[in-house]
Design a protein around this motif. Structure first.
Motif, mmCIF file in Angstrom:
data_model
loop_
_atom_site.group_PDB
_atom_site.id
_atom_site.type_symbol
_atom_site.label_atom_id
_atom_site.label_comp_id
_atom_site.label_asym_id
_atom_site.label_seq_id
_atom_site.Cartn_x
_atom_site.Cartn_y
_atom_site.Cartn_z
ATOM 1 N N LEU A 89 0.835 -1.203 0.000
ATOM 2 C CA LEU A 89 0.000 0.000 0.000
ATOM 3 C C LEU A 89 0.865 1.246 0.000
ATOM 4 C CD1 LEU A 89 -2.811 1.333 0.187
ATOM 5 C CD2 LEU A 89 -2.592 1.181 2.684
ATOM 6 N N ILE A 90 1.926 1.243 0.799
ATOM 7 C CA ILE A 90 2.817 2.413 0.859
ATOM 8 C C ILE A 90 3.467 2.651 -0.511
ATOM 9 C CG2 ILE A 90 4.993 3.253 1.855
ATOM 10 C CD1 ILE A 90 4.022 1.941 4.526
ATOM 11 N N ARG A 91 3.874 1.563 -1.181
ATOM 12 C CA ARG A 91 4.404 1.716 -2.551
ATOM 13 C C ARG A 91 3.352 2.340 -3.461
ATOM 14 N NH1 ARG A 91 6.580 -3.445 -1.581
ATOM 15 N NH2 ARG A 91 4.839 -4.456 -2.648
ATOM 16 N N SER A 92 2.085 1.870 -3.320
ATOM 17 C CA SER A 92 1.028 2.356 -4.221
ATOM 18 C C SER A 92 0.685 3.817 -3.943
ATOM 19 C CB SER A 92 -0.224 1.483 -4.076
ATOM 20 O OG SER A 92 -1.307 2.054 -4.765
ATOM 21 N N LEU A 93 0.688 4.223 -2.677
ATOM 22 C CA LEU A 93 0.341 5.614 -2.350
ATOM 23 C C LEU A 93 1.441 6.562 -2.796
ATOM 24 C CD1 LEU A 93 -1.258 5.166 1.213
ATOM 25 C CD2 LEU A 93 -2.427 5.434 -0.994
ATOM 26 N N GLY A 94 2.678 6.033 -2.804
ATOM 27 C CA GLY A 94 3.811 6.769 -3.373
ATOM 28 C C GLY A 94 3.916 8.192 -2.888
ATOM 29 N N ASP A 95 4.120 9.099 -3.799
ATOM 30 C CA ASP A 95 4.293 10.490 -3.420
ATOM 31 C C ASP A 95 2.968 11.250 -3.421
ATOM 32 O OD1 ASP A 95 7.031 10.085 -3.237
ATOM 33 O OD2 ASP A 95 7.299 10.456 -5.390
ATOM 34 N N ALA A 96 1.899 10.583 -3.792
ATOM 35 C CA ALA A 96 0.606 11.264 -3.906
ATOM 36 C C ALA A 96 0.023 11.604 -2.539
ATOM 37 C CB ALA A 96 -0.373 10.402 -4.692
#
Lengths: 296, 296
Positions: free
Chosen positions: A16-23
């Motif tokens: 999830l943290i990878r998917s949320l990224g910088d957004a």
């Protein structure tokens, strides 16, 4: 938005943290947050009031509540299971309600809530009860909650997970590594599966929906339904492994609990924009890619 | 049989102890057991491990779990409500399961589990969640549990009860004493009511059923449905009081929460031998008799 993620260092949390990224800004809460690239990491436990105070120190717009004592571990230590899954969830949701801005809360529930034909695990009962609490707080306007019922997630790391369904992931690792494996279910066992990336995408979809989803307080995520023979065939085809590496010594309880999943109807979830991995082929591709990444 | 009764010193607990009489041995558990005529009385709290150890010191065949933080009190102190209604029930049921003889357990649930059109009280959510836990432990064979959903009970004592529905009982006391009363609902408010003696009879019926009741894990007890105008008319007729003693200043939340109860269908409960007070006349007779007994 700022998103508080509990259980952030777990398999789903990291995806999830990878998917949320910088957004989005992520505040991570877990017992050990080593290696997490987030705005702020809080090493602590849901039942530690101080950790919760720190978690809500900055305004939080949304919460993804992944932290849990999983099925096998809750069976081994029912008191621990209650303390984390029930009291820990109460404390988190209470802090969220007091936060005063009716935050979006996504609770990671499980298909284990269905019970028979799935097993009557303490874990499943905990998830069903907290779904009810999330719905109550949402109806009261204290939070903006939604419970997402997650199917079997593949391929989890090989490390002991406390999960009774670990065999679903182990078969990927074994065939990828050309190792023999004995499965505790039959080739006819049917399962509901999703890749961790798709899980993360679905959570993010629910997170970025700015308003409530109308009526439902809980959504069963779509999943790919496959039998074990079909899964082994597809993993073998993609990896070039010999399917004869797999043998079967079915355990009646595991077969009954995790291998008799009926056809899955998730039309209402799909209408809300939630999605499965599209095909068994793409599910297996995604799961093997993840194993490959970890080996690099 | 030996029956452990939690909340034994409460209004329902005392009526149950009277009903069980000399036919069963009662072990009472409550914070203050003064005046209870039972085999053994344990002054303590469900969350006190020592009290639970003492409660199960002799073999227990059955448990009636009445102890609870009621609706208004749980709203005023949500943490206390969770501690007693959730953690206390977990501790009791855990001790019961460890007792090893799959004891009969009757959990006093409530019509508050239905939510809308009843209010979304913390209390109702607690009851719904523990119903689920009782069902889970029963399906696992650890206990032989049944949740009984109690309707409004009349006429409770006039003392502060922490109950939002206290007005349903207060109207009996006021008319009996020829005192004016202002009700927080309209004459059209509809309620589901039962006398405490009938509640006790129903619990005893469930207790003396030696086997499980087949499918259901929870039963909504039959009740008399009446509107407030009809109830006032019947109380006035039986007491000779002037119904004009009653005036109405409806509170929207209480009217919505406790005054819009739809027709009640409890055919499956009746097929299992549970019963209501037969008629509004007999319900009011029973309630007034109880008030009279207390005045003697």
């Amino acid at each position: 938005m700022r998103v508080l993620v509990t259980g952030a260092a777990g398999f789903v949390g990291r995806a999830l943290i990878r998917s949320l990224g910088d957004a989005h800004q992520v505040v991570a809460l877990d017992r050990d947050c080593a290696g997490l690239r987030v705005e702020r990491a809080i090493a602590g436990d849901l039942t530690d009031p101080d950790a919760l105070v720190r978690a809500f120190a900055d305004p939080v717009d949304a919460i993804v509540h992944l932290a849990t004592v999983p099925g096998g571990a809750a069976e081994a230590d029912p008191a621990l299971g209650w303390r984390i899954n029930m009291d820990g969830s109460f404390a988190l949701l209470d802090a969220a309600a007091r936060h005063g801005n009716c935050p979006r809360i996504l609770f990671a529930s499980s298909i284990a809530v269905f019970g028979d034909p799935l097993p009557d695990l303490f874990y499943g009962a905990h998830k069903a009860m907290i779904e009810q609490w999330v719905a109550t707080l949402t109806r009261r306007g204290a939070i903006n909650g939604l419970s997402l019922r997650l199917p079997g997630i593949v391929a989890r790391p090989r490390a002991p997970s406390g999960m009774k369904s670990a065999f679903m992931s182990d078969v990927f690792h074994a065939l990828q590594a050309r190792e023999p494996i004995i499965l505790p279910v039959s080739p006819e066992a049917t399962m509901w599966l999703m890749s961790v990336e798709r899980i993360a995408d679905n959570i993010r979809h629910a997170l970025e929906g700015t308003s409530k989803f109308g009526e439902p307080y809980a959504v069963t995520l779509p999943a790919i339904r496959t039998d074990m023979a079909g899964l082994i065939g597809e993993i073998s085809r993609q990896t070039g492994a010999d399917p004869a590496l797999v043998s079967f010594v079915p355990d009646a309880a595991l077969e009954a609990g995790f291998g008799r999943q009926p056809p899955l109807m998730t039309g209402s979830a799909e209408a809300l924009g939630f999605a499965n991995d599209i095909s068994l082929t793409r599910l297996v591709e995604a799961a093997l890619r993840r194993i490959g990444d970890r080996h690099e």
